[in-house]
Write a protein that holds these residues in place. Structure first.
Motif, PDB file in Angstrom:
ATOM      1  N   GLN A 143      26.266  37.497  -1.400  1.00  0.00           N
ATOM      2  CA  GLN A 143      27.134  38.246  -0.494  1.00  0.00           C
ATOM      3  C   GLN A 143      28.611  37.990  -0.773  1.00  0.00           C
ATOM      4  O   GLN A 143      29.468  38.455  -0.030  1.00  0.00           O
ATOM      5  CB  GLN A 143      26.806  37.885   0.961  1.00  0.00           C
ATOM      6  N   LEU A 144      28.895  37.240  -1.843  1.00  0.00           N
ATOM      7  CA  LEU A 144      30.286  36.899  -2.156  1.00  0.00           C
ATOM      8  C   LEU A 144      31.162  38.140  -2.288  1.00  0.00           C
ATOM      9  O   LEU A 144      32.225  38.245  -1.668  1.00  0.00           O
ATOM     10  CB  LEU A 144      30.341  36.082  -3.451  1.00  0.00           C
ATOM     11  N   GLU A 145      30.696  39.108  -3.101  1.00  0.00           N
ATOM     12  CA  GLU A 145      31.505  40.309  -3.348  1.00  0.00           C
ATOM     13  C   GLU A 145      31.798  41.088  -2.064  1.00  0.00           C
ATOM     14  O   GLU A 145      32.972  41.305  -1.734  1.00  0.00           O
ATOM     15  CB  GLU A 145      30.802  41.220  -4.359  1.00  0.00           C
ATOM     16  N   PRO A 146      30.730  41.502  -1.343  1.00  0.00           N
ATOM     17  CA  PRO A 146      31.037  42.285  -0.133  1.00  0.00           C
ATOM     18  C   PRO A 146      31.905  41.532   0.877  1.00  0.00           C
ATOM     19  O   PRO A 146      32.753  42.142   1.535  1.00  0.00           O
ATOM     20  CB  PRO A 146      29.654  42.607   0.449  1.00  0.00           C
ATOM     21  N   LEU A 147      31.711  40.208   0.977  1.00  0.00           N
ATOM     22  CA  LEU A 147      32.484  39.462   1.966  1.00  0.00           C
ATOM     23  C   LEU A 147      33.946  39.300   1.542  1.00  0.00           C
ATOM     24  O   LEU A 147      34.827  39.137   2.379  1.00  0.00           O
ATOM     25  CB  LEU A 147      31.847  38.086   2.207  1.00  0.00           C
ATOM     26  N   SER A 148      34.179  39.341   0.200  1.00  0.00           N
ATOM     27  CA  SER A 148      35.547  39.167  -0.289  1.00  0.00           C
ATOM     28  C   SER A 148      36.484  40.247   0.232  1.00  0.00           C
ATOM     29  O   SER A 148      37.697  40.075   0.233  1.00  0.00           O
ATOM     30  CB  SER A 148      35.567  39.203  -1.814  1.00  0.00           C
ATOM     31  N   LYS A 149      35.913  41.382   0.682  1.00  0.00           N
ATOM     32  CA  LYS A 149      36.768  42.459   1.190  1.00  0.00           C
ATOM     33  C   LYS A 149      37.383  42.105   2.532  1.00  0.00           C
ATOM     34  O   LYS A 149      38.349  42.715   2.960  1.00  0.00           O
ATOM     35  CB  LYS A 149      35.939  43.743   1.334  1.00  0.00           C
ATOM     36  N   PHE A 150      36.787  41.119   3.205  1.00  0.00           N
ATOM     37  CA  PHE A 150      37.283  40.779   4.534  1.00  0.00           C
ATOM     38  C   PHE A 150      38.231  39.588   4.523  1.00  0.00           C
ATOM     39  O   PHE A 150      39.158  39.525   5.307  1.00  0.00           O
ATOM     40  CB  PHE A 150      36.108  40.476   5.471  1.00  0.00           C
ATOM     41  N   ALA A 151      37.949  38.641   3.634  1.00  0.00           N
ATOM     42  CA  ALA A 151      38.780  37.435   3.565  1.00  0.00           C
ATOM     43  C   ALA A 151      38.491  36.734   2.252  1.00  0.00           C
ATOM     44  O   ALA A 151      37.474  37.001   1.628  1.00  0.00           O
ATOM     45  CB  ALA A 151      38.455  36.522   4.747  1.00  0.00           C
ATOM     46  N   PRO A 152      39.365  35.811   1.822  1.00  0.00           N
ATOM     47  CA  PRO A 152      39.046  35.033   0.619  1.00  0.00           C
ATOM     48  C   PRO A 152      37.689  34.350   0.805  1.00  0.00           C
ATOM     49  O   PRO A 152      37.443  33.746   1.846  1.00  0.00           O
ATOM     50  CB  PRO A 152      40.169  33.994   0.556  1.00  0.00           C
ATOM     51  N   THR A 153      36.783  34.524  -0.196  1.00  0.00           N
ATOM     52  CA  THR A 153      35.426  33.996  -0.059  1.00  0.00           C
ATOM     53  C   THR A 153      35.102  33.115  -1.246  1.00  0.00           C
ATOM     54  O   THR A 153      35.382  33.483  -2.390  1.00  0.00           O
ATOM     55  CB  THR A 153      34.414  35.167   0.008  1.00  0.00           C
ATOM     56  N   ILE A 154      34.529  31.944  -0.987  1.00  0.00           N
ATOM     57  CA  ILE A 154      34.136  31.064  -2.095  1.00  0.00           C
ATOM     58  C   ILE A 154      32.644  30.747  -2.024  1.00  0.00           C
ATOM     59  O   ILE A 154      32.053  30.699  -0.947  1.00  0.00           O
ATOM     60  CB  ILE A 154      34.950  29.743  -2.114  1.00  0.00           C
ATOM     61  N   ASP A 155      32.039  30.585  -3.195  1.00  0.00           N
ATOM     62  CA  ASP A 155      30.621  30.249  -3.294  1.00  0.00           C
ATOM     63  C   ASP A 155      30.496  28.739  -3.497  1.00  0.00           C
ATOM     64  O   ASP A 155      30.880  28.215  -4.538  1.00  0.00           O
ATOM     65  CB  ASP A 155      30.001  31.016  -4.472  1.00  0.00           C
ATOM     66  N   MET A 156      29.965  28.041  -2.515  1.00  0.00           N
ATOM     67  CA  MET A 156      29.869  26.584  -2.601  1.00  0.00           C
ATOM     68  C   MET A 156      28.418  26.119  -2.713  1.00  0.00           C
ATOM     69  O   MET A 156      28.040  25.082  -2.156  1.00  0.00           O
ATOM     70  CB  MET A 156      30.570  25.946  -1.394  1.00  0.00           C
ATOM     71  N   THR A 157      27.597  26.891  -3.428  1.00  0.00           N
ATOM     72  CA  THR A 157      26.193  26.538  -3.623  1.00  0.00           C
ATOM     73  C   THR A 157      26.037  25.128  -4.182  1.00  0.00           C
ATOM     74  O   THR A 157      26.763  24.739  -5.100  1.00  0.00           O
ATOM     75  CB  THR A 157      25.541  27.530  -4.603  1.00  0.00           C
ATOM     76  N   VAL A 158      25.089  24.386  -3.623  1.00  0.00           N
ATOM     77  CA  VAL A 158      24.711  23.092  -4.191  1.00  0.00           C
ATOM     78  C   VAL A 158      23.257  23.228  -4.595  1.00  0.00           C
ATOM     79  O   VAL A 158      22.394  23.495  -3.759  1.00  0.00           O
ATOM     80  CB  VAL A 158      24.862  21.952  -3.164  1.00  0.00           C
ATOM     81  N   TRP A 159      22.954  23.096  -5.865  1.00  0.00           N
ATOM     82  CA  TRP A 159      21.625  23.447  -6.334  1.00  0.00           C
ATOM     83  C   TRP A 159      21.372  22.785  -7.679  1.00  0.00           C
ATOM     84  O   TRP A 159      22.302  22.545  -8.447  1.00  0.00           O
ATOM     85  CB  TRP A 159      21.558  24.978  -6.490  1.00  0.00           C
TER      86      TRP A 159
END
Lengths: 319, 300
Positions: B109-125
């Motif tokens: 959902q990073l791309e769609p959410l980036s339209k609303f505010a700066p979005t970062i992916d902090m996955t730990v895996w």
């Protein structure tokens, strides 16, 4: 059915059952049975229950397929493409959501009821279809089953149960051990009841008018057939999960070889159903040994190939 | 790839004048530029929520369920802005957050959410779950101006890890299984729970080369044959808050009863939510390590 066919089928089934007893994670040779009590214990706890569960499931699903085809008077449907399987899954899902602590027997009862309702509605829809368009029936069945399946998925999604639901939608025998499969004998009993009423189901397959003029209590037989199909499907879905194609390809092969006299063909149907599912379960245990591939996945592939062959191979004529 | 590098380089160059209000943090998709000390944040990953909470950062919006016991209070204060998988875009739009954090289940959902505010992916895996978890702690420390707290948390994690490693050493081989209703899957070194084997140097009852992160369907015979000294059990239906066949019921049978683990009572039920839902969160990791330390220390 003729004696050679009968004995060949029986022999093949016995051979497969024996093979199934000796395929598993723990290495065990038949010779160990005589001197090793651990081996006997393993057979009793794990291998025999699994083999019996496979036989009961395969045989009763194939019988359920024949009965469903007689009820709908169409060769191309089976309980998993007529909404019966999906309705059973809906029943268990509702039981899981609203009565999670209920005993398994109660959940299976509810699943049988929803399966009955689901397949009953399917038959009502099918009755209104023009008889000149035989392919409409399986198409409608697929759409109908998919709609109920979508409902199941939606409810499961809302309740975060999607992966839990996948247990019922893809059959596998990895969890079967003594004490965890005995309900399947009930579906075996349902299959036997179908056999006892085999002649009447053959007549039922001729259609409403023909059966009534032949003196059959049409509605009573229709209900009996629906109950048999629903109970078998629900018990299988709850205990093992759906195995697609069994109820479709086995009855069709039997019908090609032996015609539609159910009293003589049902034992063959049951034995071939059991044998085919045994083959798939053994393959599923071997391919990624010591891990397992669900039998539903293996049968999906095998069944699809057989189904295509049935569609394209020339139909032999018989009197 | 080259164009990406160029864009990144350009971004860094042009960012220099604005350095006062933005900074660069390490994310699952490489370095990202975000506003410094964001006030209102929306978090779609419980590992991230867990670590932020441990650092004392308040979260303004998060997913519909808390799942984790220790996040309950913080979760109640946050507004619901979607589920673990799906954001509620209208709620996000109404909230106008300064920063959105996604991870694992919501990383798409990073791309769609980036339209609303700066979005970062902090996955730990993955294999180096602990290393990544610590990298996230450091990044959050920098982002929210809590470097001291972050290094304290990191040190606490290291300490707990050393203790756990010491506790399990020389106590035998373990097997990680997850029950889902009546069925069981085994998880090896390369799986999503494989870090337990790797970070703790805990030997596997069955050597696996498999990389399948979702585990392998196995029979009870498989568990009997592997005969682990320790069974580490995760009950998936508990992780997602569903009732049904419980793990102990599923495993309590004649075949599992023959394993050393079952005979000696060396079966450790891990907290499914900590491990399965928020596997990379600082507190979740420490809770899991605590359960292991307690389990392996129990006299049998």
């Amino acid at each position: 059915m003729s004696l050679p066919v009968r004995s060949a089928t029986l022999l093949a089934l016995l051979g497969l059952a024996a093979a199934s007893l000796f395929v598993g994670v723990i290495d065990m040779a038949p010779s160990q049975l005589l001197r090793d009590s651990e081996a006997l214990k393993l057979i009793a706890i794990s291998r025999l229950p699994r083999t019996l569960a496979v036989i009961l499931t395969g045989a009763s699903l194939a019988v359920a397929g024949v009965i469903m085809q007689m009820l709908a008077r169409n060769r191309f449907i089976e309980p998993t493409t007529a909404g019966t399987g999906q309705s059973a899954a809906l029943g268990i899902l509702l039981a899981t959501l609203y009565a999670p602590g209920a005993p398994l027997a109660l959940k299976m009862g509810l699943a049988s009821l929803t399966a009955l309702l689901g397949s009953g509605i399917f038959l009502l829809i099918v009755r209104r279809l023009p008889v000149t368009q035989p392919l409409l029936v399986p198409l409608v069945g697929l759409v109908y089953g998919a709609i109920i399946g979508a409902g199941v998925t939606f409810l499961a999604y809302r309740a975060d149960l999607l992966q839990y639901v996948s247990i019922w939608l893809n059959g596998e025998f990895s969890g079967v051990i003594a004490g965890r499969y005995e309900f399947l004998f009930v579906s075996g009993v349902a299959a036997v009841i179908a056999y006892l009423a085999a002649d009447r189901f053959s007549i039922l397959g001729l259609g409403r008018d023909a059966s009534i003029s032949l003196g059959l209590n049409y509605n009573q037989m229709l209900l009996l057939g629906l109950v048999v199909v629903s109970v078998i499907t629900a018990l299988t879905v709850v205990n093992i999960g759906m195995i697609p194609f069994v109820g479709l390809v086995v009855p069709n092969i039997a019908s090609r070889l032996l015609g539609d006299n159910l009293r003589s063909s049902l034992p063959f149907v049951a034995a071939s159903g059991a044998g085919l599912v045994l083959v798939c379960d053994i393959v599923g245990r071997i391919v990624r040994h010591p891990y397992e591939i669900p039998v539903g996945t293996v049968f999906g592939v095998v069944g699809a190939v057989i189904f295509l062959w049935l569609l394209y191979a020339k139909r032999p004529s018989h009197g | 790839m080259r164009s990406l590098v160029q864009i990144a380089a350009a971004a860094v160059l042009f960012a220099v004048p604005a350095l006062a209000d933005t900074l660069t943090v390490e994310t699952a998709r490489g370095p990202a530029e975000v506003p410094a000390s964001p006030e209102k944040i929306a978090v779609f990953d419980l590992s991230a929520f867990d670590t932020l909470n441990a650092l004392g950062v308040s979260v303004a919006g998060s997913v519909d369920k808390a799942y984790l016991g220790h996040l309950k209070d913080a979760h109640e204060k946050a507004e619901v802005v979607g589920s673990l998988f799906e954001p509620d875009f209208e709620a996000i739009n109404a909230m106008q957050p300064d920063l959105i954090i996604v991870g694992s289940r919501s990383s798409e959902q990073l791309e769609p959410l980036s339209k609303f505010a700066p979005t970062i992916d902090m996955t730990v895996w993955g294999d180096d779950l602990l290393g990544l978890a610590k990298a996230r702690i450091e990044a959050y420390g920098k982002l929210f101006d809590r470097a001291d707290k972050a290094s304290a948390l990191s040190a606490e994690l290291d300490e707990k890890l050393a203790k756990a490693r010491e506790t399990v050493a020389g106590k035998g081989k373990a097997m990680i299984v997850m029950t889902n209703g009546p069925k069981v899957s085994a998880y090896g070194k390369g799986s999503r729970f494989g870090w337990l084997h790797q970070a703790l140097e805990l030997p596997e009852a069955v050597e696996t080369s498999s990389e399948n992160s979702h585990g392998e369907a196995v029979s009870f015979e498989f568990i009997r044959d592997a005969n682990p000294d320790w069974l580490l059990v995760i009950d998936r239906s508990v992780a997602i808050g569903a009732e049904g066949a419980r793990a102990d019921e599923t495993l309590d049978n004649a075949l599992v009863a023959e394993t050393t683990a079952w005979k000696n009572g060396q079966v450790i039920y891990l907290n499914a939510a900590d491990l399965y839902i928020a596997g990379g969160g600082a507190r979740s990791i420490m809770n899991t390590l605590d359960l292991l330390i307690e389990g392996f220390n129990k006299p049998s």
